[in-house]
Design an enzyme around this catalytic site. Structure first.
Site: not given
Length: 559
Positions: A78, A119-120, A192, A472
């Site tokens: 993202d 991740c997301d 992250c 986000s």
């Protein structure tokens, strides 16, 4: 075993012949077949090293007496897709990942599944697909990234880099300062480092019991993470074929409740709401925005993590006791944690957290010093969002928890960015970004670029923002997303005009536009939603079948 469908009986000789071509021998046909869904993707910092993790998992599965079959899913970063047309593909990728898990597992009749996401959308996409397959499943993410640090020791992360762009645009930061942040914000592999969507979802997997303790907080690329992966791989073999651990028997209403409890206690990304609605649907659990708001009102917010608190990152949460400590402290408010929920390790949640302790009360606060008596996310309703909207209250300054501003409207994220950079957005404005929902985008883009610009330009305590798109996990400020119905389906957000007063009231859980119903009805007469030109056939199909955010932005299986 389920895999007997493809490996037992004289009529399966052709199937066994094909399997022998992959290296299987006679002894393997009596062992459980374990799928490894690996999201190795070279361009994503949280994923580029997962190919090696796949090799480790296969080795451990073989040692434990299983036969591993690794396959890959796609993934979208993202952060890299942010602020341009690539973000249109981010949320839709969740559906492709879910479909690929279902396809691979059911086409080949595998007995158990080990998922290695990070991740997301990759985490919820794997969960959604695995719930459809409903075999014993263990999740083990790649782990969070270390926090970055400037030369003077100041902790920084991806949010720092995005917000620095706004400061540079105002001339408040030099190119050299921006370059230092660029080079130091993301210092290693991993998801992250803050409580952004990826780490939020990995924490929720731990709270739901589909992952082992430590899944959400043990750093990537460390011996501790490798040891966790090896344990997860062994556990996938141990529970293969065990009906007690079929995924839908783990992801129950209690498990989903526990996930949202931890989300509220830690102030997770607003995207988790979108994903948990979709996951609950696949699990066959009735769960909606009203249920989430009921949980939020009873769970204290006891841990602030970047972007809400720039000095705390996932490594700090791990050092302070991790998810078990958060759950145990939250459980002190009786009845909020469903301690009888089963986990894939075989223990209940209560057993898992029994000996957990807060090791640093400045990172994970005791209930008596909670940041807020209610959760770090809130669901808002009102005439601007009749079906609900979501805000990350953990990232809002006290002065903005109730705010009225004059609408300044944009029909796309790109127009918004140009408007902010061009000085159109002034103190006292309530920025409206519409036609960015699941259908209208299409794809429900994240709005980190405009929210970061507002913060970087010093407008974070003077301007609010509302959108039918999403944010986000790195977003902070008075930013309301997931407005439903969305503009593309004729929601009230489409009827707002420049200058209309809009109010957010976090305590009242309200989002309203101060325009009489008669005036809104007049504006609706002859209303036609904006139609964007969409060249992609995949995104056109997505727009045709997707539901709005209040339903989890899932694809309808029939019209």
């Amino acid at each position: 075993m389920r895999s007997d469908t493809i490996k037992k009986g004289f009529e399966r000789a052709p199937h066994r012949s094909l399997l022998r071509a992959t290296g299987l021998t006679d002894a393997d046909f009596d062992k459980p077949f374990v799928g490894i869904a690996n999201s190795h993707v070279d361009i994503i910092p949280g994923h580029f090293f997962l190919q090696e993790y796949g090799r480790i998992a296969k080795d451990e599965i073989r040692k434990a007496g299983g036969v591993p079959f690794e396959f890959n899913t796609i993934g979208v970063d993202d952060g890299i897709a942010m602020g341009h047309g690539g973000m249109l593909y981010s949320l839709p990728s969740r559906e492709l990942i879910a479909d690929s898990i279902e396809t691979m597992m059911n086409a080949h009749m595998l007995d158990a599944l080990l998922c290695i996401p990070n991740c997301d959308k990759i985490v919820p996409g794997m969960l959604m697909g695995a719930l459809r397959v409903d075999v014993p499943t263990v999740f083990c993410s790649g782990g969070p990234m270390r926090a970055g640090h400037k030369a003077d020791g100041t902790p920084i992360d991806l949010t720092t880099a995005f917000e620095a762009v706004g400061k540079r645009a105002l001339g408040q930061m030099s190119d050299a300062e921006l370059y230092e942040i660029e080079c130091r914000a993301c210092p290693s592999g991993g998801s992250c480092s803050g409580m952004f969507t990826a780490n939020s979802m990995n924490v929720l997997c731990e709270a739901m019991g589909v992952a082992l303790a430590g899944n959400g907080t043990v750093l990537a690329l460390t011996p501790e993470r490798e040891a966790l992966l090896r344990r997860a791989a062994r556990r996938a073999v141990e529970i293969a074929g065990d009906e007690r651990f079929r995924l839908r028997r783990v992801v129950t209403a209690d498990a989903i409740h526990n996930a949202m409890v931890v989300d509220m206690a830690m102030g997770g990304s607003s995207n988790t709401v979108l994903h948990m609605l979709a996951i609950a649907r696949e699990a066959g659990v009735t769960f909606g925005l009203r249920d989430i708001e009921a949980i939020a009102g009873k769970v204290a917010h006891i841990a602030k993590i970047a972007p809400s608190l720039s000095t705390v990152h996932m490594e700090d949460i791990h050092r302070a006791g991790g998810v078990p400590a958060v759950l145990r402290e939250t459980a002190r408010r009786g009845g909020m944690v469903r301690e009888g929920a089963l986990t894939v390790s075989g223990e209940t949640v209560g057993e898992r957290i029994r000996d957990a302790q807060i090791a640093d009360a400045e990172v994970i606060h005791p209930l008596e010093r909670a940041y807020s008596p209610v959760g770090g996310l809130a669901v808002l309703f009102g005439n601007l969002a009749p079906e609900g909207a979501v805000v990350k209250t953990a990232g809002i300054q006290p002065s903005m928890r109730k705010f009225t501003g004059r609408a300044i409207c944009f029909d796309s994220q790109e127009d918004t960015i140009a408007g902010i950079m061009g000085g159109k957005v002034k103190p006292g404005h309530f920025v409206v970004i519409r036609y960015e929902g699941p259908k209208g985008g299409p794809g429900m883009q994240e709005m980190l670029a405009p929210t970061s610009l507002l913060m970087g330009m010093g407008l974070g305590e003077q301007v609010a923002l509302v959108t039918d798109g999403r944010f986000s996990g790195a977003t902070r400020g008075a930013c309301v997303g997931h407005v439903s119905p969305e503009a593309a389906e004729g929601g009230p957000i489409a009827l707002v005009q420049d200058g209309d007063p809009i109010t957010i009231d976090v305590e009242a859980r309200a989002l309203t536009v101060d325009v009489p119903d008669t005036e809104l009805a007049r504006r609706r007469e002859g209303f036609r939603p904006v139609k964007k030109e969409v060249r992609s056939s995949w995104l056109r199909r997505y727009a045709a079948f997707v539901t709005n955010a209040s339903a989890g932005a899932v694809l309808k299986s029939e019209l």
